[in-house]
Design a protein around this motif. Sequence first.
Motif, PDB file in Angstrom:
ATOM      1  N   GLY A  39       0.799  -1.213   0.000  1.00 16.05           N
ATOM      2  CA  GLY A  39       0.000   0.000   0.000  1.00 16.05           C
ATOM      3  C   GLY A  39       0.832   1.264   0.000  1.00 16.05           C
ATOM      4  O   GLY A  39       0.382   2.309  -0.492  1.00 16.05           O
ATOM      5  N   PHE A  40       2.055   1.212   0.584  1.00 19.55           N
ATOM      6  CA  PHE A  40       2.951   2.365   0.514  1.00 19.55           C
ATOM      7  C   PHE A  40       3.206   2.779  -0.932  1.00 19.55           C
ATOM      8  O   PHE A  40       3.288   3.965  -1.251  1.00 19.55           O
ATOM      9  N   VAL A  41       3.329   1.796  -1.804  1.00 13.15           N
ATOM     10  CA  VAL A  41       3.620   2.065  -3.214  1.00 13.15           C
ATOM     11  C   VAL A  41       2.345   2.445  -3.962  1.00 13.15           C
ATOM     12  O   VAL A  41       2.329   3.417  -4.744  1.00 13.15           O
ATOM     13  N   ARG A  42       1.260   1.705  -3.728  1.00 15.83           N
ATOM     14  CA  ARG A  42       0.035   1.943  -4.489  1.00 15.83           C
ATOM     15  C   ARG A  42      -0.606   3.279  -4.116  1.00 15.83           C
ATOM     16  O   ARG A  42      -1.354   3.846  -4.922  1.00 15.83           O
ATOM     17  N   LEU A  64       5.809  10.472   0.978  1.00 17.71           N
ATOM     18  CA  LEU A  64       7.159   9.926   1.123  1.00 17.71           C
ATOM     19  C   LEU A  64       7.700  10.168   2.521  1.00 17.71           C
ATOM     20  O   LEU A  64       8.342   9.289   3.116  1.00 17.71           O
ATOM     21  N   GLY A  65       7.425  11.357   3.095  1.00 19.50           N
ATOM     22  CA  GLY A  65       7.886  11.646   4.444  1.00 19.50           C
ATOM     23  C   GLY A  65       7.241  10.747   5.488  1.00 19.50           C
ATOM     24  O   GLY A  65       7.910  10.251   6.402  1.00 19.50           O
ATOM     25  N   LEU A  66       5.920  10.502   5.352  1.00 18.61           N
ATOM     26  CA  LEU A  66       5.250   9.603   6.301  1.00 18.61           C
ATOM     27  C   LEU A  66       5.784   8.185   6.190  1.00 18.61           C
ATOM     28  O   LEU A  66       5.953   7.490   7.214  1.00 18.61           O
ATOM     29  N   THR A  67       6.060   7.743   4.979  1.00 24.52           N
ATOM     30  CA  THR A  67       6.618   6.397   4.805  1.00 24.52           C
ATOM     31  C   THR A  67       8.000   6.281   5.435  1.00 24.52           C
ATOM     32  O   THR A  67       8.303   5.298   6.128  1.00 24.52           O
ATOM     33  N   VAL A 125      -1.568  10.347  13.131  1.00 28.09           N
ATOM     34  CA  VAL A 125      -1.432  10.461  11.676  1.00 28.09           C
ATOM     35  C   VAL A 125      -0.807   9.200  11.096  1.00 28.09           C
ATOM     36  O   VAL A 125      -1.242   8.689  10.050  1.00 28.09           O
ATOM     37  N   LEU A 126       0.198   8.651  11.760  1.00 33.35           N
ATOM     38  CA  LEU A 126       0.837   7.430  11.268  1.00 33.35           C
ATOM     39  C   LEU A 126      -0.106   6.231  11.344  1.00 33.35           C
ATOM     40  O   LEU A 126      -0.102   5.371  10.453  1.00 33.35           O
ATOM     41  N   ILE A 127      -0.925   6.164  12.394  1.00 34.29           N
ATOM     42  CA  ILE A 127      -1.876   5.065  12.500  1.00 34.29           C
ATOM     43  C   ILE A 127      -2.925   5.151  11.389  1.00 34.29           C
ATOM     44  O   ILE A 127      -3.273   4.142  10.747  1.00 34.29           O
ATOM     45  N   VAL A 128      -3.431   6.368  11.128  1.00 40.92           N
ATOM     46  CA  VAL A 128      -4.384   6.549  10.028  1.00 40.92           C
ATOM     47  C   VAL A 128      -3.713   6.221   8.693  1.00 40.92           C
ATOM     48  O   VAL A 128      -4.331   5.629   7.788  1.00 40.92           O
ATOM     49  N   TYR A 129      -2.440   6.591   8.570  1.00 43.48           N
ATOM     50  CA  TYR A 129      -1.698   6.280   7.340  1.00 43.48           C
ATOM     51  C   TYR A 129      -1.551   4.779   7.155  1.00 43.48           C
ATOM     52  O   TYR A 129      -1.674   4.266   6.029  1.00 43.48           O
ATOM     53  N   LEU A 130      -1.309   4.058   8.236  1.00 42.67           N
ATOM     54  CA  LEU A 130      -1.237   2.598   8.160  1.00 42.67           C
ATOM     55  C   LEU A 130      -2.589   1.999   7.759  1.00 42.67           C
ATOM     56  O   LEU A 130      -2.651   1.017   7.009  1.00 42.67           O
ATOM     57  N   ILE A 131      -3.681   2.589   8.261  1.00 44.64           N
ATOM     58  CA  ILE A 131      -5.013   2.113   7.887  1.00 44.64           C
ATOM     59  C   ILE A 131      -5.243   2.276   6.395  1.00 44.64           C
ATOM     60  O   ILE A 131      -5.709   1.367   5.695  1.00 44.64           O
ATOM     61  N   LEU A 132      -4.900   3.458   5.862  1.00 45.44           N
ATOM     62  CA  LEU A 132      -5.098   3.717   4.432  1.00 45.44           C
ATOM     63  C   LEU A 132      -4.227   2.807   3.570  1.00 45.44           C
ATOM     64  O   LEU A 132      -4.698   2.215   2.594  1.00 45.44           O
ATOM     65  N   THR A 133      -2.954   2.696   3.929  1.00 44.74           N
ATOM     66  CA  THR A 133      -2.052   1.893   3.109  1.00 44.74           C
ATOM     67  C   THR A 133      -2.411   0.414   3.149  1.00 44.74           C
ATOM     68  O   THR A 133      -2.345  -0.269   2.118  1.00 44.74           O
ATOM     69  N   SER A 134      -2.788  -0.086   4.308  1.00 41.24           N
ATOM     70  CA  SER A 134      -3.154  -1.501   4.388  1.00 41.24           C
ATOM     71  C   SER A 134      -4.431  -1.787   3.595  1.00 41.24           C
ATOM     72  O   SER A 134      -4.530  -2.822   2.921  1.00 41.24           O
ATOM     73  N   SER A 135      -5.405  -0.877   3.649  1.00 39.61           N
ATOM     74  CA  SER A 135      -6.646  -1.076   2.883  1.00 39.61           C
ATOM     75  C   SER A 135      -6.384  -1.016   1.384  1.00 39.61           C
ATOM     76  O   SER A 135      -6.866  -1.863   0.616  1.00 39.61           O
ATOM     77  N   ILE A 136      -5.601  -0.017   0.955  1.00 40.63           N
ATOM     78  CA  ILE A 136      -5.299   0.107  -0.475  1.00 40.63           C
ATOM     79  C   ILE A 136      -4.444  -1.061  -0.949  1.00 40.63           C
ATOM     80  O   ILE A 136      -4.669  -1.618  -2.029  1.00 40.63           O
TER      81      ILE A 136
END
Length: 525
Positions: free
Chosen positions: A217-220, A340-343, A391-402
């Motif tokens: 999900g980080f890439v997509r 990119l910064g969050l990743t 913010v990082l937890i929400v980012y993990l939620i988005l990336t894992s779902s995508i």
Amino acid sequence: MEDYEDEPDLNEQIFHNNVREQIIFLLLFLLLYLFSFALLGRFKRRGREDYYSTDEDEVTVYRISTWLCTFSLAVSVGAILLLPISIVSNEVLVNYPNSYYIKWLNSSLIQGLWNYVFIFSNLSLFILLPFAYLFTESEGFFGHRKGLMARVYETFIVLALLGMVVLGMTYVISALIDKDNSSIQTILNLTSYYLPFLYSCISFLGVLILLVCTPLGFVRLFDVVGQFLIKPQFLRDINEEYFACAMEEESLRRRLKHAQNTGKSYVSPAPMSIGLSGPFIEEEYKLPENLLRLRNGELQSGLGARLIAVEERRKTLDKQRQTSSLRRNVVYPVAMLLLLGLTVIAVLLVVQNTLSLLIGIKALPSSSKQFTLGVSSLSKLGPFGAALEIVLIVYLILTSSIGLYTAPCMRRVRPKPKSTPFCLVIGNCALLLIISSALPLLSKILGITNFDLLGDFGSIEWLGNFKIVLLYNLSFAAASTLCVVNKFTAKVRRELYARILVLLELNDPPISISSTPRPSLAKCE
């Protein structure tokens, strides 16, 4: 007498606190239920099998199954919100400890929220969702009177048999893994041993799924954001490209109309120049050279498909042409730099957590003490650090779902608006429930947050295994780094590979015609 007068006041206060907490839980669940019902209504297909059916029993079955799926989806959303709500509550109590308006916010409320989510997750995963699927597939036993109760009886009996099979498999797996606790006496310890062990296996499966989906999900996510934002167009004339694409579209439209009016399946004679692919059209929108030479009725279909592609390209260029230069040249780079910064921050936190586990600074997730709400901030940076964790937890939620729904193996399971069959709705609810229940474990294992796992989430046995936790951190950091590096260096590597092939072809000595052996006249004769 004073002691007797104070005792009812204390009991009354405990009673009122308990009632207040239950009312808060009920209101929160109603909000999540309404949101989940609207979400299911957006994706669920309405066909002959549910609302448009003439059989009232069939309508009732699908209505009850929809309620069960909505309940499970609401529990999934609640599991996702566990850590953000807990972190925000802790920071509010730290900054405003004596405020009258937040007296209702306490450790008992957050602890109860974690307990309810854990209980309802088990209930939905092992009872409600299997019942919903079996209920929709049931028809009643052969030889009995058909009706709603016959389907209910069949569903309960099949669910009981399925539960016996699952418990038997759980006993075999536990006997292979933990031989010391496997005995005849432990077979009856369902609530104290087997159900927690079964849920720990499900949570471990969910964490493994997140290990694969989150780096993907980080890439997509970069591609998904690129679809909604206008990319900057440096050293290009958008107006010139738009008018060239409009001319191509008009030419295609005229040729398609001519082919439809004349009924010809080919263009004869073929034009000297195709004239349908200009220098400003990208490769994916260019027309093949043999398109106008197609026969057997393929000309119209080919022209129609290419007309749709060029029309989409023209709309995209028109949107880019009307967008301001500030939004086009600033918003997109800022969004990409933010992702990119969050990743990078997430990967660095995982590396720091790995080093802390190796040195012994940080304890394992299951061995941490119970966290008291409102005593101190979770981060050394205070509210800013807590906001970064959210913010990082929400980012993990988005990336894992995508990452989950863009994986190649999930194309058949991926829900589609207004066209998802009900069996796929149940499967997606179960999958989301597994992943959302494992999300707090993922955040704690990777060291994204310092908030302790409350309730039964912190009592999962494999969280105390040092090898599993360390190997998971190393695998996550390595997979995330490789995916991001491969994303940003793929074009460069392909270009270097092409250049090397060109150099190798240029360095190869040409084959001389005179050096080739000639056959003798005798052999020719």
